[in-house]
Motif scaffolding. Structure first.
Motif, PDB file in Angstrom:
ATOM      1  N   THR A  66       0.805  -1.300  -0.016  1.00  0.00           N
ATOM      2  CA  THR A  66      -0.058   0.089  -0.134  1.00  0.00           C
ATOM      3  C   THR A  66       1.035   1.297  -0.110  1.00  0.00           C
ATOM      4  O   THR A  66       1.939   1.091   0.525  1.00  0.00           O
ATOM      5  CB  THR A  66      -0.779  -0.093   1.282  1.00  0.00           C
ATOM      6  N   VAL A  67       0.409   2.322  -0.367  1.00  0.00           N
ATOM      7  CA  VAL A  67       1.269   3.337  -0.779  1.00  0.00           C
ATOM      8  C   VAL A  67       1.442   4.121   0.692  1.00  0.00           C
ATOM      9  O   VAL A  67       0.828   4.306   1.422  1.00  0.00           O
ATOM     10  CB  VAL A  67       0.574   4.506  -1.540  1.00  0.00           C
ATOM     11  N   ARG A  68       2.925   4.085   0.816  1.00  0.00           N
ATOM     12  CA  ARG A  68       3.138   4.635   2.149  1.00  0.00           C
ATOM     13  C   ARG A  68       3.970   5.872   2.168  1.00  0.00           C
ATOM     14  O   ARG A  68       5.307   6.153   2.492  1.00  0.00           O
ATOM     15  CB  ARG A  68       4.192   3.754   2.664  1.00  0.00           C
ATOM     16  N   LEU A  69       3.403   7.004   1.236  1.00  0.00           N
ATOM     17  CA  LEU A  69       4.325   8.328   1.403  1.00  0.00           C
ATOM     18  C   LEU A  69       3.820   9.082   2.449  1.00  0.00           C
ATOM     19  O   LEU A  69       2.997   8.997   2.969  1.00  0.00           O
ATOM     20  CB  LEU A  69       3.791   9.028   0.011  1.00  0.00           C
ATOM     21  N   LEU A  70       4.769  10.135   2.714  1.00  0.00           N
ATOM     22  CA  LEU A  70       4.365  10.680   3.938  1.00  0.00           C
ATOM     23  C   LEU A  70       3.427  12.028   3.364  1.00  0.00           C
ATOM     24  O   LEU A  70       4.072  12.960   2.597  1.00  0.00           O
ATOM     25  CB  LEU A  70       5.613  11.212   4.580  1.00  0.00           C
ATOM     26  N   ARG A  71       2.372  12.170   4.011  1.00  0.00           N
ATOM     27  CA  ARG A  71       1.361  13.123   3.111  1.00  0.00           C
ATOM     28  C   ARG A  71       1.586  14.612   3.930  1.00  0.00           C
ATOM     29  O   ARG A  71       1.176  15.317   3.272  1.00  0.00           O
ATOM     30  CB  ARG A  71      -0.138  12.701   3.655  1.00  0.00           C
ATOM     31  N   THR A  72       2.548  14.673   4.693  1.00  0.00           N
ATOM     32  CA  THR A  72       2.869  15.938   5.141  1.00  0.00           C
ATOM     33  C   THR A  72       3.813  16.590   4.270  1.00  0.00           C
ATOM     34  O   THR A  72       4.404  17.910   4.990  1.00  0.00           O
ATOM     35  CB  THR A  72       3.165  15.945   6.561  1.00  0.00           C
ATOM     36  N   MET A  73       4.523  16.009   3.445  1.00  0.00           N
ATOM     37  CA  MET A  73       5.674  16.633   2.468  1.00  0.00           C
ATOM     38  C   MET A  73       5.342  16.590   1.158  1.00  0.00           C
ATOM     39  O   MET A  73       4.389  15.664   0.802  1.00  0.00           O
ATOM     40  CB  MET A  73       6.918  15.713   2.902  1.00  0.00           C
ATOM     41  N   SER A  74       6.042  17.363   0.312  1.00  0.00           N
ATOM     42  CA  SER A  74       5.866  17.259  -1.001  1.00  0.00           C
ATOM     43  C   SER A  74       6.584  15.920  -1.563  1.00  0.00           C
ATOM     44  O   SER A  74       7.080  15.494  -0.778  1.00  0.00           O
ATOM     45  CB  SER A  74       6.588  18.625  -1.662  1.00  0.00           C
ATOM     46  N   VAL A  75       6.144  15.778  -2.955  1.00  0.00           N
ATOM     47  CA  VAL A  75       6.777  14.655  -3.419  1.00  0.00           C
ATOM     48  C   VAL A  75       8.303  14.696  -3.494  1.00  0.00           C
ATOM     49  O   VAL A  75       8.952  13.606  -3.122  1.00  0.00           O
ATOM     50  CB  VAL A  75       6.170  14.613  -4.843  1.00  0.00           C
ATOM     51  N   LEU A  76       8.675  15.806  -3.673  1.00  0.00           N
ATOM     52  CA  LEU A  76      10.179  16.128  -3.907  1.00  0.00           C
ATOM     53  C   LEU A  76      10.710  15.582  -2.532  1.00  0.00           C
ATOM     54  O   LEU A  76      11.874  14.849  -2.329  1.00  0.00           O
ATOM     55  CB  LEU A  76      10.409  17.372  -4.264  1.00  0.00           C
ATOM     56  N   PRO A 117       1.790  14.137  -2.110  1.00  0.00           N
ATOM     57  CA  PRO A 117       1.130  12.629  -2.287  1.00  0.00           C
ATOM     58  C   PRO A 117      -0.121  12.448  -2.646  1.00  0.00           C
ATOM     59  O   PRO A 117      -0.793  12.032  -3.322  1.00  0.00           O
ATOM     60  CB  PRO A 117       1.798  12.112  -1.152  1.00  0.00           C
ATOM     61  N   GLN A 118      -1.066  13.356  -1.542  1.00  0.00           N
ATOM     62  CA  GLN A 118      -2.535  12.889  -1.658  1.00  0.00           C
ATOM     63  C   GLN A 118      -3.284  13.488  -2.860  1.00  0.00           C
ATOM     64  O   GLN A 118      -4.357  13.256  -3.224  1.00  0.00           O
ATOM     65  CB  GLN A 118      -3.230  13.311  -0.224  1.00  0.00           C
ATOM     66  N   GLU A 119      -2.545  14.474  -3.477  1.00  0.00           N
ATOM     67  CA  GLU A 119      -3.045  14.979  -4.993  1.00  0.00           C
ATOM     68  C   GLU A 119      -2.752  14.111  -6.051  1.00  0.00           C
ATOM     69  O   GLU A 119      -3.393  14.430  -6.924  1.00  0.00           O
ATOM     70  CB  GLU A 119      -2.505  16.459  -5.116  1.00  0.00           C
ATOM     71  N   GLY A 172      15.242  18.284  10.006  1.00  0.00           N
ATOM     72  CA  GLY A 172      13.908  18.321  10.199  1.00  0.00           C
ATOM     73  C   GLY A 172      13.005  17.477   9.505  1.00  0.00           C
ATOM     74  O   GLY A 172      11.983  17.047   9.827  1.00  0.00           O
ATOM     75  N   ARG A 173      13.435  17.212   8.192  1.00  0.00           N
ATOM     76  CA  ARG A 173      12.498  16.210   7.474  1.00  0.00           C
ATOM     77  C   ARG A 173      12.298  15.002   7.939  1.00  0.00           C
ATOM     78  O   ARG A 173      11.579  14.386   7.969  1.00  0.00           O
ATOM     79  CB  ARG A 173      13.265  16.031   5.966  1.00  0.00           C
ATOM     80  N   ALA A 174      13.515  14.508   8.728  1.00  0.00           N
ATOM     81  CA  ALA A 174      13.771  13.209   9.204  1.00  0.00           C
ATOM     82  C   ALA A 174      12.862  13.065  10.132  1.00  0.00           C
ATOM     83  O   ALA A 174      12.024  12.343  10.599  1.00  0.00           O
ATOM     84  CB  ALA A 174      15.177  12.890   9.443  1.00  0.00           C
ATOM     85  N   VAL A 175      12.640  14.247  11.170  1.00  0.00           N
ATOM     86  CA  VAL A 175      11.857  14.552  12.307  1.00  0.00           C
ATOM     87  C   VAL A 175      10.468  14.226  11.815  1.00  0.00           C
ATOM     88  O   VAL A 175       9.771  13.564  12.389  1.00  0.00           O
ATOM     89  CB  VAL A 175      12.352  15.582  12.934  1.00  0.00           C
ATOM     90  N   ARG A 176      10.201  14.971  10.687  1.00  0.00           N
ATOM     91  CA  ARG A 176       8.876  15.081  10.379  1.00  0.00           C
ATOM     92  C   ARG A 176       8.551  13.621   9.688  1.00  0.00           C
ATOM     93  O   ARG A 176       7.284  13.253   9.787  1.00  0.00           O
ATOM     94  CB  ARG A 176       8.539  15.947   9.234  1.00  0.00           C
ATOM     95  N   ALA A 177       9.243  12.769   9.102  1.00  0.00           N
ATOM     96  CA  ALA A 177       9.108  11.484   8.505  1.00  0.00           C
ATOM     97  C   ALA A 177       8.922  10.593   9.830  1.00  0.00           C
ATOM     98  O   ALA A 177       7.960   9.809   9.818  1.00  0.00           O
ATOM     99  CB  ALA A 177      10.364  11.136   7.766  1.00  0.00           C
TER     100      ALA A 177
END
Lengths: 423, 264, 306
Positions: free
Chosen positions: B81-91, B145-147, C179-184
């Motif tokens: 299942t997709v496990r991308l972090l929705r709180t960050m941009s794709v990049l 990711p959610q987009e 910070g990105r690691a922390v957020r991850a």
């Protein structure tokens, strides 16, 4: 006077959790309950410790301090205990105990109500002929009925709470209420020519609230002093600059800080930093080092106290001397005096009745009451109140200067409360 | 991987599986649902512990190493299942893969070597961008990711795994839910990666895809290897046909792509 | 002319509010960081805060250290105390409990235990009474502004440090790779680990930063207040909860905004309203926010919780 210190923990579930964990921690971490204080008497500790040896012919008079050796007010409990030790030493040396010696043991309540009740039950079951009660009001209220039911004289000191003496005839409270000598401060303000004061007080502390909202307005009114702003804040407050700004409005000649704990020094420092030049006066809670962190900003703060080493009463001088001999390099404080007063009254009672049974102690205390007063470390203490099981004292007005208290005025002994002379 | 066993309660999810993957090998892993394919990938990537057995990577035993060290050894994976972090941009998601090595030094390192940190950051950004280009999504870096539709989101996961610069890539049904065209693209990508020398393990229900891209296939059932060999050999194996296709005597074309979203 | 003193007072109260908001910001940042990233509602944060004040008191009262070294040592000490909690308690709880709720509750209880131990240490060492660093380590001076208003150098320092810390933490979490690691890790520790993030190290360093922030706040406040006792930390902890809820858990910007909002509201109550209701303000705000916007003012949390 510590009635609300427990409230300083945050309320609700958090407090419950904290309490629960504290209780659990105390239950496991303090298995040793009774110990004979070694400084008092070098007689075998087994005498005081064993509950089974009720033979009072052994030449000892066992008593127990069910007190706050650790916990929230341990810093008070330790001083009260030292005062008691000095009084025991004096009484044992005086010969007034018909050749016997007082042996004092301590049971630690850890400033915890449930621990206190357990310890009080243990003390009542032991061979102690009198008990000295714990310092916090809620501890005192919970433990006094146990002593009363056990028909043991229970001498209370710091716990200043209504209804304590109504529990029964075995309960005494031998530390004068600060209400009786606070007028010394007001009287002094009038003499300084103060006309307007602003006031901040701990609104969650019943003693300080009553003092600040009922008694102080009466006294100041009699002497022509007006109270402008009167601000009640919780004793847990930690942000004072907004309060200080409010206190300075109207440029009062004096500002009252009827708080407890570090708030006193914090507010006083903030007042001085912002340039306030008038008189700062406090409740007696300012005693015992509360002002020390204030540094030079605390210089000149005045407040009434129960006891000052500079008091001229013979019994005060005797206490000061004995204390300094017992604890070289240390200065006695008010809390030491309260312990000394309580124990001295007990010794006087034994001397009067000539009996050191539990009933004998009660009889002796009653005879002492009839005599009207006794000489304690804080001067001549007069029995007062409806049943004469509490006392009033002369007290003193002191000024804090460079890390020490200096007596300005000594109170008058033999009065119900100190008068407003400037009237 | 040697004689690996994983047990959940009384169930043996993996029962004595031994598996070796060579550089450039694209190993297809097939088997019915619950046969232990995903468990095997989880064990290799150190998501779960083995009850017994050993894991080695280029001769180094990492059976008890934490997951991030397995990654440092060069093992990267995508998820069923997709496990991308929705709180960050794709990049940023992809950069998370690219920065693995450095991050292990923790927050204080940034403060102590500010300029070096900035250089690293640039390098990671470039690597992430390259990885996105590789999967054909070079313009999606700023999106979240959610987009994204399902297909591109899966491709981002592949890009993120590639950004780790792995030596062994574990792919758990990477084309599930994708369109036919997208599946073709992914197939081509995996073949290219294989030619570049990357070792890969592909869990896939689409047997046509397995046939097309894999150069070796292992079939699992009840946590055991039941067949192993070239794709055509395994597909012809009786045991496999029975286990995998049930008693339906169907050909490979019967295995229509399945939607496996959120099954985990 | 009649308006002049009132205006001076108003300015003074505004300054008071900003300084108070800055102290709250410093206190809440660390709490928010730990809660937002690691799901640790660290009730020992207040105790760590006081612990730092106590360390400064111990280090400076004999004149052993001056202000800046004492500040640094105290911050490291506070960070180390928090790391100790992470290493000795939180880490094990996190791996023991698969159920997130259970883990959170266990960590809550563990942090209370930590708070009691730290408080007890400070109580024992200070005789359970008031303590404070000597006034000589930081000469507090007041600069007069218009009218009766003024601001002291320690207050200026508090405001500047709070702003720097807030901006620094915000940028660190948003921009830097750590910070990105922390957020991850905040979003999905398992996946982060598989991507090569050393989850336990990120947890430890995050807790260190959180503790050091509490220490920074604790030392500055100790100097500003002059006198402290153990219970002071508890008071701040309650207000900090209000800040986290009002600002939105895990949002640096939300926490800062909420800290100043609560400070201004409380100061306004002291200045112009029934002073004794000041503490009620924080809880009134919590209630309002929970009713109107349960996710907090800043809904899009930075270190998001799953």
């Amino acid at each position: 006077m510590f009635s609300s210190r427990r409230l300083r923990w945050p309320g609700g579930a958090l407090a419950l959790l904290v309490m629960a964990v504290t209780i659990a921690a105390c239950g496991s971490s303090k298995p040793s309950t009774t110990k004979t204080t070694s400084t008092v008497s070098s007689t075998s500790s087994s005498v005081a410790a064993s509950a089974t040896s009720s033979t009072e012919s052994a030449g000892t008079i066992p008593v127990t301090f069910v007190g706050d050796e650790t916990g929230l007010v341990a810093f008070v409990g330790k001083e009260v205990l030292k005062g008691m030790e000095v009084a025991v030493k004096r009484a044992n040396a005086s010969g007034e105990l018909h050749g016997k010696k007082i042996v004092l043991s301590v049971m630690d309540t850890a400033s915890n109500v449930s621990t206190a009740t357990v310890k009080m039950s243990d003390a009542v079951k032991s061979n102690a002929v009198a008990v000295f009660g714990p310092l916090l009001s809620n501890e005192a209220l919970a433990t006094a009925p146990i002593a009363e039911r056990g028909k043991v004289v229970d001498i209370e000191t710091e716990a200043e709470v209504g209804g304590l003496l109504q529990i029964g005839k075995y309960i005494y409270r031998l530390t004068p209420s600060e209400f009786l000598y606070y007028p010394l401060t007001v009287d002094h303000l009038a003499k300084l020519g103060v006309k307007h004061v602003n006031l901040v007080y701990a609104s969650d502390n019943p003693t300080l609230t009553e003092e600040s909202t009922k008694l102080l307005p009466e006294w100041t009114k009699k002497l022509g002093i007006s109270i402008g702003t009167s601000v009640g804040i919780p004793s847990t407050t930690t942000e004072f600059s907004s309060i200080v700004t409010k206190l300075e409005t109207g440029k009062p000649e004096a500002i009252g800080v009827n708080m407890i704990g570090p708030a006193i020094a914090s507010i006083a420092s903030a007042l001085r930093t912002s340039g306030y030049k008038g008189t700062i006066f406090c409740d007696q809670s300012a005693t015992a080092g509360s002002l020390k962190p204030g540094g030079s900003a605390a210089n000149g703060i005045i407040y009434g106290v129960l006891y000052s080493p500079e008091m001229s009463f013979p019994s005060s001088k005797e206490f000061t001397k004995l204390y300094e001999e017992s604890f070289p390099g240390e200065k006695p404080q008010g809390y030491d005096a309260t312990g000394y007063d309580a124990m001295t009254a007990f010794a006087d009672a034994i001397a009067k009745s000539g009996s050191d049974t539990r009933e004998g102690v009660l009889k002796g205390m009653q005879e002492l009451t009839v005599a009207g007063s006794f000489d304690g470390g804080s001067g001549p203490l007069k029995f007062t109140g409806p049943e004469h099981r509490e006392v009033s004292g002369p007290g003193a007005l002191v000024e804090w200067k460079e890390g020490a208290e200096h007596m300005l005025v000594q109170g008058t002994p033999g009065l119900e409360s100190q008068p407003l002379k400037a009237q | 991987m040697k004689d690996a066993r994983v047990a959940f309660g009384g169930v043996r999810a993996l029962d004595g599986v031994s598996l070796t993957v060579q550089d450039g090998q694209l190993l297809g892993l097939i088997g019915p649902n619950g046969s232990g394919k995903s468990t095997l990938l989880a064990a290799i990537s150190r998501m779960i512990d083995l009850s017994s057995g050993t894991l080695t990577m280029e001769g180094r035993d990492y059976t008890n190493a934490p997951a991030h060290l397995a990654n440092a050894l060069g093992i990267a994976r995508t998820f069923q299942t997709v496990r991308l972090l929705r709180t960050m941009s794709v990049l940023e998601n992809v950069m998370l893969g690219a920065q693995a090595e450095w991050v292990r030094r923790g927050p204080l390192a940034t403060w102590l070597w500010l300029s070096r940190a900035r250089r690293e950051e640039k390098r990671a950004r470039r690597a992430a961008q390259q990885a996105l280009e590789r999967v054909g999504l070079k313009d999606l870096g700023r999106r979240h990711p959610q987009e994204l539709p399902y297909g591109p989101a899966r491709k981002v996961e592949i890009a993120r795994a590639l950004a780790c610069e792995p030596k062994l890539l574990l792919l758990d049904e990477p084309t599930a839910g994708m369109s036919q065209a997208e599946r073709e693209e992914v197939g081509i990508l995996l073949s290219e990666l294989s030619k570049d020398g990357l070792a890969q393990v592909l869990v896939e229900h689409d047997l046509a895809m397995i046939q097309r891209v894999c150069n070796r296939v292992v079939a699992l059932n009840f946590g055991q290897v039941i067949a192993e060999g070239l794709p055509a050999q395994v597909a012809a194996d009786e045991l496999v046909r029975e286990a995998y296709l049930g008693h339906r005597d169907a050909g490979m074309e019967a295995s229509a792509p399945m939607m496996e979203i959120g099954r985990q | 002319m009649p308006g002049a003193p009132a205006a001076g007072e108003m300015l003074q109260q505004l300054i008071n509010a900003i300084v108070f908001g800055s102290v709250l910001t410093l206190f809440a940042l660390g709490l928010s960081l730990a809660w937002g990233t690691l799901d640790v509602l660290n009730l020992a944060h207040g105790a760590v805060f006081i612990f730092a004040g106590y360390l400064t008191y111990e280090l400076t009262r004999q004149g052993a250290l001056s202000f800046v070294p004492a500040l640094i040592v105290s911050m490291v000490g506070a960070g180390a105390a928090t790391v100790a909690l992470e290493v000795l308690a939180f880490r094990f709880i996190r791996t023991r409990f698969a159920n997130k709720r259970q883990a959170e509750l266990s960590m809550l209880v563990a942090s209370i235990g930590g708070a009691i131990i730290i408080d007890q240490v400070v109580s024992n060492e200070t005789g359970a009474t008031t303590f404070g660093p000597p006034s000589s380590i930081f000469k507090v001076r007041e600069y007069h502004l218009t009218g009766s208003a003024g601001i002291t150098n320690i207050q200026i320092l508090i405001v500047v440090v709070a702003v720097l810390a807030a901006v620094g933490l915000d940028q660190w979490v948003r921009r830097s790779r750590q910070g990105r690691a922390v957020r991850a890790v905040a979003y999905d520790p398992v996946t982060s680990g598989l991507l090569g993030v050393n989850v336990s190290f990120v947890a430890i360093s995050t807790m260190f930063v959180a503790g050091a922030l509490a220490g920074l706040a604790g030392v500055l406040l100790a100097v500003n207040l002059r006198a402290e006792e153990v219970a002071v930390g508890q008071d701040y902890l309650l207000t900090a909860f209000a800040i986290l809820i009002v600002g939105g858990v895990g949002s640096v910007r939300g926490a800062v905004l909420a800290a100043y909002l609560i400070a201004i509201a409380e100061t306004a109550v002291v200045a112009y309203g029934p002073t004794q209701w000041r503490d009620g303000i924080a809880f009134l705000l919590i209630l309002l926010v929970l009713l109107v916007r349960p996710q907090g003012l800043f809904a899009k949390a930075q270190f998001q919780r799953a």
